[in-house]
Write an enzyme that holds these catalytic residues in place. Structure first.
Site, mmCIF file in Angstrom:
data_model
loop_
_atom_site.group_PDB
_atom_site.id
_atom_site.type_symbol
_atom_site.label_atom_id
_atom_site.label_comp_id
_atom_site.label_asym_id
_atom_site.label_seq_id
_atom_site.Cartn_x
_atom_site.Cartn_y
_atom_site.Cartn_z
ATOM 1 N N ASP B 139 0.795 -1.203 -0.082
ATOM 2 C CA ASP B 139 0.008 0.017 -0.032
ATOM 3 C C ASP B 139 0.779 1.374 0.104
ATOM 4 O O ASP B 139 0.455 2.215 -0.581
ATOM 5 C CB ASP B 139 -0.956 0.061 1.305
ATOM 6 C CG ASP B 139 -2.063 -1.026 1.022
ATOM 7 O OD1 ASP B 139 -2.232 -1.517 0.070
ATOM 8 O OD2 ASP B 139 -2.569 -1.583 2.145
ATOM 9 N N CYS B 140 1.853 1.188 0.952
ATOM 10 C CA CYS B 140 2.771 2.377 0.712
ATOM 11 C C CYS B 140 4.061 2.375 -0.270
ATOM 12 O O CYS B 140 4.624 3.515 -0.626
ATOM 13 C CB CYS B 140 3.452 2.649 2.356
ATOM 14 S SG CYS B 140 4.103 1.195 3.012
ATOM 15 N N TYR B 141 4.233 1.276 -0.816
ATOM 16 C CA TYR B 141 5.420 1.081 -1.761
ATOM 17 C C TYR B 141 4.574 0.509 -2.980
ATOM 18 O O TYR B 141 4.850 -0.683 -3.400
ATOM 19 C CB TYR B 141 6.614 0.329 -1.378
ATOM 20 C CG TYR B 141 7.287 1.285 -0.292
ATOM 21 C CD1 TYR B 141 8.278 2.261 -0.860
ATOM 22 C CD2 TYR B 141 7.146 1.146 1.004
ATOM 23 C CE1 TYR B 141 9.062 3.006 0.211
ATOM 24 C CE2 TYR B 141 7.621 2.121 1.739
ATOM 25 C CZ TYR B 141 8.779 2.829 1.428
ATOM 26 O OH TYR B 141 9.527 3.679 2.353
#
Ligand code: SF4
Ligand code: SF4
Lengths: 137, 405
Positions: B139-141
């Site tokens: 989700d963040c990368y």
């Protein structure tokens, strides 16, 4: 005047079986040492020789070989040491079968003397930084 | 009369320090005597330039847009795999890594023409490298793929951090078998055809400080043409090997882990190297200054090739089978002479590390110190000496019990 030359003879396939070197001895009174001999995968013959004898006889002998279809190159001229790349490590010295690569006692640098080189290419395979180079023609 | 690090540094700052190389100190001690030499000389510089496989670099590329998490994925620099088991854009590039499609020793002996050491050399030389990577996406990368050009100028950190360099002494390698072999000590001809050795001997850093009295954690050094530091003892550090009366080990003993900023190093002293039939590695230049604090330390630095001994080891059978054995002992004066005798046979010798560049490194470090550009650091902690009892162990191979339900 007598001469001593180191040359590579390149025999095309059809000449490999012919006793050409024999004629050098018999007809031109030249003495020789075989430095290296090999048949390539294309069945071409490669013969490295050191030839000694009278200068005129040498020229005539070479003429004879050339006319017979043999290609002749000076030996040792094909290998060179790229001083910009060389680290003077000494690894090539251990595989060189001749005194062409030697370590200078004082500077401890590796000196290449092409006069002794028989173009065996061992140094090219071994040099870790690809400083020994072969000139392709 | 003892000197302190601070006194020596004060002289360096004023440009008064007397600095000589580990070769030059030999003649000075012979000529003036130990007492006078120790009084007059402030620093002795050493050098070595040889293949050091346990070398590598940490790199941080900065974050892509959108972000990618290389950690847990696969990443390559110029097709050479790098270690990604770290945070999102940190990797470790090891000197012996080779492309997945390198034929290795399938065509024997393999050429290993390009590997991690070559990538480091090109990075330091300022060449662009291709970074290619795949990731699993989070989700963040979210990004899953990248293929870009990277350059040492643009990336955040490039830190050379090598777990084992600058081996204190090494083996002299021969081959007793009837077949030619291709080793990290070079090509060894059958039936004791030749002997190869690898040490800068009287110029070598740890052979000039055999009991680690001045070289320790935090010591500032010449590393790859720039400045670096000793980070720790190296892996396989083995201070308890047999030593001569002069304190010098008679076989491979101490090692150093070193660290430094790659951005100020020079490609000339970090050379990608290919060992026929063995693998890729990096030839690394290291120079270490030794402060002449007292006569004892001065005496150590005056050691000569003929006082430095190493073991002749068979790489045909004994070394590969990890059998302890020595075919005898030779000194470096004999090794540098071009011929030694083993089992009654005279055999030609050749080095695999560059004495002439080791000399150049010791000379460069000497100039840096003389000009006041390089001060000495006192170690914050010594590395373990013979008194530590630390001994390099072989692998303990405990078998895994098969488990049944
Ligand atoms: S092996 Fe290569 S680098 Fe080493 S001395 Fe020979 S030419 Fe130079
Ligand atoms: S090719 Fe290299 S190894 Fe062979 S003789 Fe010439 S210099 Fe020596």
């Amino acid at each position: 005047m007598s001469v001593c030359r180191r040359i590579v003879l390149r025999f095309p396939k059809n000449l490999v079986e012919k006793p050409l070197v024999y004629h050098l001895v018999k007809d031109y009174d030249l003495k020789f040492n075989i430095l290296r001999a090999k048949i390539t995968p294309e069945e071409e013959g490669l013969l490295s020789l050191e030839i000694k004898g009278d200068k005129n006889n040498y020229s005539r002998g070479i003429d004879f070989l050339t006319k017979s279809g043999v290609t002749i190159e000076q030996l040792g001229q094909k290998i060179r040491k790229n001083e910009d790349l060389c680290t003077q490590c000494g690894l090539c010295v251990s595989v060189c079968p001749t005194p062409a690569l030697a370590i200078d006692r004082k500077s401890r640098e590796v000196i290449f003397d092409s006069n002794h080189c028989v173009t065996c290419e061992m140094c090219i395979k071994v040099c870790p930084v690809k400083a020994m180079e072969i000139k392709f023609d | 009369m003892a000197k302190t690090y601070e006194e020596i540094n004060e002289k360096i700052r004023k440009g008064h320090a007397v600095v000589v190389t580990a070769e030059e100190i030999i003649g000075i001690v012979e000529e003036k005597g130990l007492k006078k030499a120790a009084h007059e000389v402030d620093v002795v510089t050493t050098g070595t330039f040889g293949p050091m496989c346990s070398s590598g670099a940490f790199l941080n590329f900065g974050h892509s847009t959108p972000r990618i998490k290389l950690g847990g994925g696969h990443a390559y620099l110029n097709n050479v795999p790098v270690y990604t088991g770290l945070a999102a854009v940190d990797v470790y590039l090891g000197a012996t890594a080779i492309p997945d499609d390198d034929p290795r020793n399938k065509v024997y002996p393999g050429e290993f023409s390009y590997g991690g050491g070559h990538v480091i050399e090109e990075l330091v030389a300022g060449k662009d490298l291709v970074l290619s990577a795949t990731a699993y996406g989070t989700d963040c990368y979210p990004r899953k793929k990248i293929e870009i050009l990277v350059n040492i100028q643009d990336i955040n950190e490039a830190i050379l951090f090598s777990p084992r360099n600058a081996y204190q002494n090494y083996n002299c390698a021969v081959n007793l078998t009837d077949k030619i072999i291709y080793t990290y000590m070079g090509v060894l001809q059958a039936n004791l055809g030749n002997a190869n050795f690898c040490s800068a001997a009287q110029l070598s850093p740890l052979l000039n400080d055999p009991l680690y009295k001045t070289i320790g954690i935090g010591t500032k050094i010449f590393l790859g043409g720039g400045i670096g530091y000793v980070a720790w003892n190296g892996t396989q550090h083995n201070p308890t090997v047999k030593r001569k009366e002069n304190g010098v080990p008679q076989a491979g003993a101490g090692t150093l882990s070193v660290v430094g900023d790659l951005k100020q190093m020079k490609a000339k002293y970090l050379r990608g190297s290919s060992f026929l039939g063995y693998g890729a590695t990096m030839t690394v230049g290291i120079g270490i200054p030794i402060p002449i604090l007292n006569e004892e330390i001065c005496q150590y630095t005056a050691v000569k090739n003929q006082d430095l001994w190493c073991q002749v080891v068979d790489y045909g059978k004994n070394y590969p089978n990890n059998l302890p054995s020595s075919l005898g002992e030779v000194n470096y004066a004999q090794l540098f002479s071009g011929e030694i005798e083993v089992q009654g046979k005279k055999i030609p010798t050749a080095p695999i590390s560059s004495y002439s560049i080791a000399r150049e490194i010791a000379g460069t470090l000497k100039e840096w110190i003389k000009k006041g550009d390089f001060e000495l650091t006192q170690p914050v902690q010594c590395i373990p000496g013979p008194e530590s009892g630390i001994t390099f162990k072989s692998m303990k191979e405990r078998l895994v019990e098969p488990r049944f339900e």
